[in-house]
Design a protein around this motif. Structure first.
Motif, mmCIF file in Angstrom:
data_model
loop_
_atom_site.group_PDB
_atom_site.id
_atom_site.type_symbol
_atom_site.label_atom_id
_atom_site.label_comp_id
_atom_site.label_asym_id
_atom_site.label_seq_id
_atom_site.Cartn_x
_atom_site.Cartn_y
_atom_site.Cartn_z
ATOM 1 N N THR A 25 0.631 -1.240 -0.132
ATOM 2 C CA THR A 25 0.078 -0.102 0.141
ATOM 3 C C THR A 25 0.872 1.465 -0.316
ATOM 4 N N SER A 26 2.164 1.102 0.005
ATOM 5 C CA SER A 26 3.400 2.263 0.387
ATOM 6 C C SER A 26 3.594 1.963 -0.936
ATOM 7 N N ILE A 27 4.476 2.969 -1.346
ATOM 8 C CA ILE A 27 5.324 3.177 -2.438
ATOM 9 C C ILE A 27 6.700 2.705 -1.687
ATOM 10 N N ALA A 28 7.337 2.953 -0.518
ATOM 11 C CA ALA A 28 8.239 3.011 -0.011
ATOM 12 C C ALA A 28 8.887 0.990 0.335
ATOM 13 N N GLU A 29 7.574 0.525 0.477
ATOM 14 C CA GLU A 29 7.196 -0.903 0.598
ATOM 15 C C GLU A 29 7.450 -1.470 -1.250
ATOM 16 N N VAL A 30 7.541 -1.223 -2.127
ATOM 17 C CA VAL A 30 7.913 -1.098 -3.245
ATOM 18 C C VAL A 30 9.065 -1.280 -3.415
ATOM 19 N N PHE A 31 9.943 -0.139 -2.562
ATOM 20 C CA PHE A 31 11.451 -0.179 -2.484
ATOM 21 C C PHE A 31 12.835 -1.075 -1.536
ATOM 22 N N ASP A 32 11.847 -1.877 -0.842
ATOM 23 C CA ASP A 32 12.181 -2.846 0.330
ATOM 24 C C ASP A 32 12.117 -3.726 0.221
ATOM 25 N N PHE A 33 13.673 -4.649 -0.410
ATOM 26 C CA PHE A 33 14.070 -5.402 -1.457
ATOM 27 C C PHE A 33 14.136 -6.582 -0.066
ATOM 28 N N ALA A 34 14.191 -6.142 1.459
ATOM 29 C CA ALA A 34 14.560 -7.332 2.568
ATOM 30 C C ALA A 34 13.508 -7.465 3.216
ATOM 31 N N VAL B 188 6.173 1.608 -11.471
ATOM 32 C CA VAL B 188 6.299 2.302 -9.693
ATOM 33 C C VAL B 188 8.357 2.931 -10.138
ATOM 34 N N PRO B 189 7.947 3.892 -11.325
ATOM 35 C CA PRO B 189 9.348 4.177 -11.746
ATOM 36 C C PRO B 189 10.369 4.656 -10.097
ATOM 37 N N PRO B 190 11.682 4.017 -10.683
ATOM 38 C CA PRO B 190 12.396 4.677 -9.902
ATOM 39 C C PRO B 190 12.691 5.924 -9.376
ATOM 40 N N GLY B 191 12.511 7.004 -9.845
ATOM 41 C CA GLY B 191 12.035 8.018 -9.353
ATOM 42 C C GLY B 191 11.189 8.622 -8.277
ATOM 43 N N LEU B 192 9.491 7.643 -8.350
ATOM 44 C CA LEU B 192 9.134 7.654 -6.925
ATOM 45 C C LEU B 192 9.853 6.766 -5.624
ATOM 46 N N GLU B 193 11.201 6.574 -5.563
ATOM 47 C CA GLU B 193 11.656 6.128 -4.383
ATOM 48 C C GLU B 193 11.810 7.516 -3.205
ATOM 49 N N GLY B 194 11.097 7.567 -2.401
ATOM 50 C CA GLY B 194 11.223 8.355 -1.099
ATOM 51 C C GLY B 194 9.992 9.834 -1.435
ATOM 52 N N ALA B 195 9.045 9.154 -1.915
ATOM 53 C CA ALA B 195 7.931 9.577 -2.193
ATOM 54 C C ALA B 195 7.079 9.315 -0.829
ATOM 55 N N SER B 196 6.402 9.956 -0.669
ATOM 56 C CA SER B 196 5.662 9.977 0.266
ATOM 57 C C SER B 196 3.841 9.506 0.419
ATOM 58 N N GLN B 197 3.447 9.554 -0.924
ATOM 59 C CA GLN B 197 2.138 10.284 -1.159
ATOM 60 C C GLN B 197 2.644 8.354 -1.114
ATOM 61 N N VAL C 43 -0.606 6.580 -7.352
ATOM 62 C CA VAL C 43 -0.434 6.010 -8.249
ATOM 63 C C VAL C 43 -0.833 5.060 -9.317
ATOM 64 N N LEU C 44 -1.366 4.303 -8.254
ATOM 65 C CA LEU C 44 -2.567 3.422 -8.596
ATOM 66 C C LEU C 44 -3.694 3.423 -9.107
ATOM 67 N N ALA C 45 -3.930 4.690 -9.180
ATOM 68 C CA ALA C 45 -5.390 5.641 -9.186
ATOM 69 C C ALA C 45 -4.828 6.579 -11.302
ATOM 70 N N ARG C 46 -4.274 7.162 -11.235
ATOM 71 C CA ARG C 46 -3.070 7.879 -12.646
ATOM 72 C C ARG C 46 -3.666 6.360 -13.754
ATOM 73 N N LEU C 47 -2.837 5.230 -13.007
ATOM 74 C CA LEU C 47 -2.757 4.053 -14.094
ATOM 75 C C LEU C 47 -3.588 3.553 -14.562
ATOM 76 N N THR C 48 -4.747 3.559 -13.931
ATOM 77 C CA THR C 48 -5.969 2.402 -13.632
ATOM 78 C C THR C 48 -6.818 3.172 -14.199
ATOM 79 N N GLY C 49 -6.609 5.505 -13.617
ATOM 80 C CA GLY C 49 -7.506 5.989 -14.276
ATOM 81 C C GLY C 49 -9.077 5.573 -13.717
ATOM 82 N N ALA C 50 -8.893 5.052 -12.392
ATOM 83 C CA ALA C 50 -10.328 5.273 -11.619
ATOM 84 C C ALA C 50 -9.859 4.709 -10.726
ATOM 85 N N PRO C 51 -9.728 5.468 -8.930
ATOM 86 C CA PRO C 51 -9.439 5.068 -7.999
ATOM 87 C C PRO C 51 -10.068 3.914 -7.527
#
Length: 211
Positions: A118-127, A144-153, A158-166
Motif C-alpha cells: 500500500t506504500s511506495i516505500a515498500e515497493v523499494f524494500d527488497f529485504a 512504480v518508476p525509480p524516480g518515485l523512491e522516497g515519495a511520501s504519497q 499511482v494506481l489511480a493514475r495508472l488505471t484511470g479510476a480510484p
C-alpha cells in the motif's frame, strides 16, 4: 546503462504521482463476470553451452558488448510419460490483472509468498520478503518508476493514475514450474524478463498484448 537510454529517462524524472505518465490498456479494464482479464506471459529458460562465466549478463553486455559473445539456447521443459502435460512448454510464467482493491498484490506461487503493498516505500524494500524479483520488475517496467523512491504519497495515488479510476489495483503473479534452485538455467533472469514484459505489455510500452 539503464538511465542513459533515452526511452528510459522519464522513469528517473518522475518524482510525484501527478507526473506519472503510464496508463493501462483499455482491454484490461473491461471486467467480465466481475473479474478483469488476465494477461499471461510465458518464457523458456536458458542453457549456456559455453559456460562463459555469465559474461552476457545485461550490465556487462551493455557496457562491454564485444566481451559478451556466448552460445546459449532457449529451452522448454516437459515431464516424460505425463500424458497431455508431456508436451514441452515454457516453464516460467507471469500473470497480470486489475483487481478491485487499491493495492499492489504480488504473489510467487512456487515460493508460496504473497504481499499486498500500500506504500511506495515498500515497493523499494527488497529485504522485507521473498518478492524482491517481482518488486524489481515493477520498478524496471516503470509501474512504480525509480524516480518515485522516497515519495511520501500513498501507492493508491499511482494506481489511480495508472488505471484511470480510484479504488483499483494490480495483481502480479509469478510461477516457475518444476525447476529446482541452483539449476543454472538462468531462471531468475527469465522470470524477471517475463514479469517486465507482462507489465510493459499491460501499459502499452510493448505494442502487442501477445507474441
Amino acid at each position: 546503462s539503464v538511465r542513459s537510454v533515452r526511452g528510459n529517462q522519464w522513469m528517473f524524472r518522475t518524482g510525484h504521482p501527478a507526473d506519472y505518465p503510464l496508463r493501462l490498456r483499455p482491454e484490461l479494464l473491461r471486467p467480465t463476470s466481475g473479474l478483469y482479464p488476465v494477461l499471461r506471459e510465458s518464457t523458456p529458460v536458458r542453457m549456456d553451452l559455453t559456460h562463459s562465466g555469465w559474461s552476457d549478463i545485461f550490465f556487462l553486455g551493455m557496457d562491454y558488448p564485444e566481451g559478451a559473445r556466448v552460445v546459449n539456447i532457449s529451452i522448454d521443459l516437459a515431464v516424460r510419460g505425463a500424458g497431455l502435460s508431456a508436451e514441452p512448454k515454457p516453464p516460467v510464467e507471469a500473470y497480470f490483472r486489475v483487481i478491485d482493491q487499491p493495492v499492489l498484490r504480488l504473489v510467487s506461487v512456487d515460493l508460496r509468498a504473497t504481499a499486498e503493498i500500500t506504500s511506495i516505500a515498500e515497493v523499494f524494500d527488497f529485504a522485507r520478503d521473498y518478492l524482491g524479483l517481482l518488486k524489481a520488475a515493477v520498478i524496471a517496467s516503470g509501474l512504480v518508476p525509480p524516480g518515485l523512491e522516497g515519495a511520501s504519497q500513498p501507492l493508491s495515488d499511482v494506481l489511480a493514475r495508472l488505471t484511470g479510476a480510484p479504488g483499483l489495483g494490480l495483481e502480479i503473479v509469478s510461477k516457475v514450474n518444476g525447476i529446482p534452485k541452483g539449476s543454472r538455467l538462468a531462471v531468475s533472469t527469465s522470470l524477471l524478463a517475463s514479469l517486465i514484459s507482462a507489465c510493459m505489455r499491460a501499459t502499452g510500452q510493448v505494442r502487442s498484448l501477445t507474441g
